[in-house]
Scaffold this motif. Sequence first.
Motif, PDB file in Angstrom:
ATOM      1  N   HIS A 170      26.358  29.482 158.012  1.00 47.89           N
ATOM      2  CA  HIS A 170      27.289  28.583 157.342  1.00 47.89           C
ATOM      3  C   HIS A 170      27.814  27.614 158.389  1.00 47.89           C
ATOM      4  CE1 HIS A 170      30.215  27.217 154.344  1.00 47.89           C
ATOM      5  NE2 HIS A 170      31.053  27.099 155.376  1.00 47.89           N
ATOM      6  N   TYR A 171      27.348  26.373 158.332  1.00 49.27           N
ATOM      7  CA  TYR A 171      27.700  25.380 159.353  1.00 49.27           C
ATOM      8  C   TYR A 171      29.209  25.198 159.415  1.00 49.27           C
ATOM      9  CZ  TYR A 171      27.454  21.101 162.108  1.00 49.27           C
ATOM     10  OH  TYR A 171      27.608  20.158 163.099  1.00 49.27           O
ATOM     11  N   SER A 172      29.753  25.201 160.633  1.00 51.98           N
ATOM     12  CA  SER A 172      31.203  25.133 160.783  1.00 51.98           C
ATOM     13  C   SER A 172      31.597  24.451 162.084  1.00 51.98           C
ATOM     14  CB  SER A 172      31.811  26.544 160.756  1.00 51.98           C
ATOM     15  OG  SER A 172      33.190  26.495 161.067  1.00 51.98           O
ATOM     16  N   SER A 173      32.201  23.281 161.950  1.00 62.69           N
ATOM     17  CA  SER A 173      32.779  22.640 163.136  1.00 62.69           C
ATOM     18  C   SER A 173      34.047  23.357 163.584  1.00 62.69           C
ATOM     19  CB  SER A 173      33.079  21.168 162.843  1.00 62.69           C
ATOM     20  OG  SER A 173      31.884  20.427 162.752  1.00 62.69           O
ATOM     21  N   TRP A 174      34.799  23.931 162.641  1.00 57.98           N
ATOM     22  CA  TRP A 174      35.980  24.706 163.033  1.00 57.98           C
ATOM     23  C   TRP A 174      35.576  25.901 163.901  1.00 57.98           C
ATOM     24  CZ3 TRP A 174      40.001  22.110 163.160  1.00 57.98           C
ATOM     25  CH2 TRP A 174      40.521  21.378 162.099  1.00 57.98           C
ATOM     26  N   GLY A 175      34.398  26.448 163.647  1.00 57.98           N
ATOM     27  CA  GLY A 175      33.934  27.545 164.494  1.00 57.98           C
ATOM     28  C   GLY A 175      33.792  27.123 165.945  1.00 57.98           C
ATOM     29  N   TYR A 176      33.463  25.851 166.166  1.00 57.63           N
ATOM     30  CA  TYR A 176      33.328  25.357 167.537  1.00 57.63           C
ATOM     31  C   TYR A 176      34.668  24.997 168.159  1.00 57.63           C
ATOM     32  CZ  TYR A 176      28.375  25.661 168.147  1.00 57.63           C
ATOM     33  OH  TYR A 176      27.112  26.162 168.347  1.00 57.63           O
ATOM     34  N   THR A 177      35.666  24.710 167.334  1.00 59.78           N
ATOM     35  CA  THR A 177      37.024  24.618 167.873  1.00 59.78           C
ATOM     36  C   THR A 177      37.436  25.971 168.435  1.00 59.78           C
ATOM     37  OG1 THR A 177      37.647  22.872 166.309  1.00 59.78           O
ATOM     38  CG2 THR A 177      39.436  24.142 167.296  1.00 59.78           C
ATOM     39  N   VAL A 178      37.106  27.040 167.693  1.00 58.62           N
ATOM     40  CA  VAL A 178      37.405  28.395 168.173  1.00 58.62           C
ATOM     41  C   VAL A 178      36.605  28.698 169.437  1.00 58.62           C
ATOM     42  CG1 VAL A 178      37.370  30.847 167.599  1.00 58.62           C
ATOM     43  CG2 VAL A 178      37.938  29.165 165.830  1.00 58.62           C
ATOM     44  N   LEU A 179      35.315  28.336 169.472  1.00 61.47           N
ATOM     45  CA  LEU A 179      34.487  28.626 170.647  1.00 61.47           C
ATOM     46  C   LEU A 179      35.014  27.901 171.875  1.00 61.47           C
ATOM     47  CD1 LEU A 179      31.938  30.071 171.669  1.00 61.47           C
ATOM     48  CD2 LEU A 179      30.656  27.984 171.132  1.00 61.47           C
TER      49      LEU A 179
END
Length: 468
Positions: A170-179
């Motif tokens: 599930h593509y997620s730019s918010w996931g990369y804010t977390v990373l």
Amino acid sequence: MSFLLAPTLLTLATALSAPAPQLQSQALLDALRESSGVPGLGAAVWQQGRLVWQGSSGLRDLAQQLPVQADTRFRLASVSKLFAATAAAQLVQQGQLDPEAPVQPLLGEALPPDWPPLSSAQLAAHSAGVPHYQAQDSGRGHQAHASAREATATHLQARQLVGAPGARFHYSSWGYTVLSAVVEARSGLNYLDFLARHTTPGLAIGVDRSDDAQDRTMSRPYTLTPQGPQPAAPHDYSYTWGGGGLAATPGALAEWGGRVLQGRVVDAATRDWMWTPQRLNSGEPSGERDFQMGFGWRLGQDLEGQALRHHAGVTSGARSVLLLWPEQQLSVSLLSNALWTSAIERTAELLSAPFRPLPKDLVAADCPTGHTRFQAELQDEAFEGRLRFVRVAGHCQGELELPEALATRLHAPPQPRRERLRVLALAPGLARAALVSPIGLLEWRAIGQDKAQVLLPGQRLLKLRLQA
């Protein structure tokens, strides 16, 4: 009568008749800008240890009529994700980050307390279940954040996961804010400082400053409209430095890709681990469409089946891509200052074709200078149009005049519709070429002396018969 060109004859013919690859790629870039309606484009090719071409086309600032130059920086959009993933991989290499360990102990109250454990590897592979942008994010971009951790705490506290960690892509730019917040937590540095010191030292890669009118190296961002390009609304990307908030020159981006290929950003073992498919809980690789997900990198193939490592991006005022060919030690960047519908991975692939070996299975076809018409077939629908081809310094160039119905089929807003498309040869005669369309460069392949086919997005084939 069609026949296969022997590789040695093909190589000899190319050496004798084709213009320098730099000139070919620049001609493709200029034609692409004209067809797409994008104000400014920049591109670069790094090959075997050095930048061999930096191309610029159009304007970086329409109001002041300032041209794109080699030092012009563009928004990277989601190409920024490669830097967050690679920064995390640097910490993995140093033993400071376990990619499979839950990230919650590192970020504490910045994340919702009811989220189940999720890992850096899942964040990087878009399988953590973190949502992408949602309706509640419509106002994002109007608030500045000092750190990735602050952005995480501000925007994700009230969120629910969209699935169990590891269950699906599930593509997620918010996931990369977390990373990127994980990078801060494990390194003790602000995310941007970590990048500048360890991931991109000495390169013109950093925070997006498109809205800073005093920054003369930044391209202004634009939106394509029926009235032409208009300035994009101001937008602060500090909520997603890791997901889409960086900017770079095309040369710096291609050079960074070259450093990755050489094992200079992370070592070869860590690089190859980043380029290994990340697995879902089911054991299937994470990914979608025609790529699998490594640790932040998309793993796919080019038109010839060669391994590609890549990522593309799209956001207000930008369309971007970085392609790496590990076997050829080649890195290619293509950046633009407007959001446009584009088959951008294939466009960058064809833009860099003059620097790569010709395919071995090309069918010979002369430059059809005596032809004036074509018949076309697309998904069982027939069309007829006019064409004209000439030789310029021994190089075949042409133009197709499309009937209205076919032009409509090839139209993709917000670009302007084009009824005349240029064709620029990439091999002797017209064995292989780029059809320059509003949605990007499309591969033209001869399948006979007067027959060709063009690969369109969605694996559709436009079949052509050229007639005198």
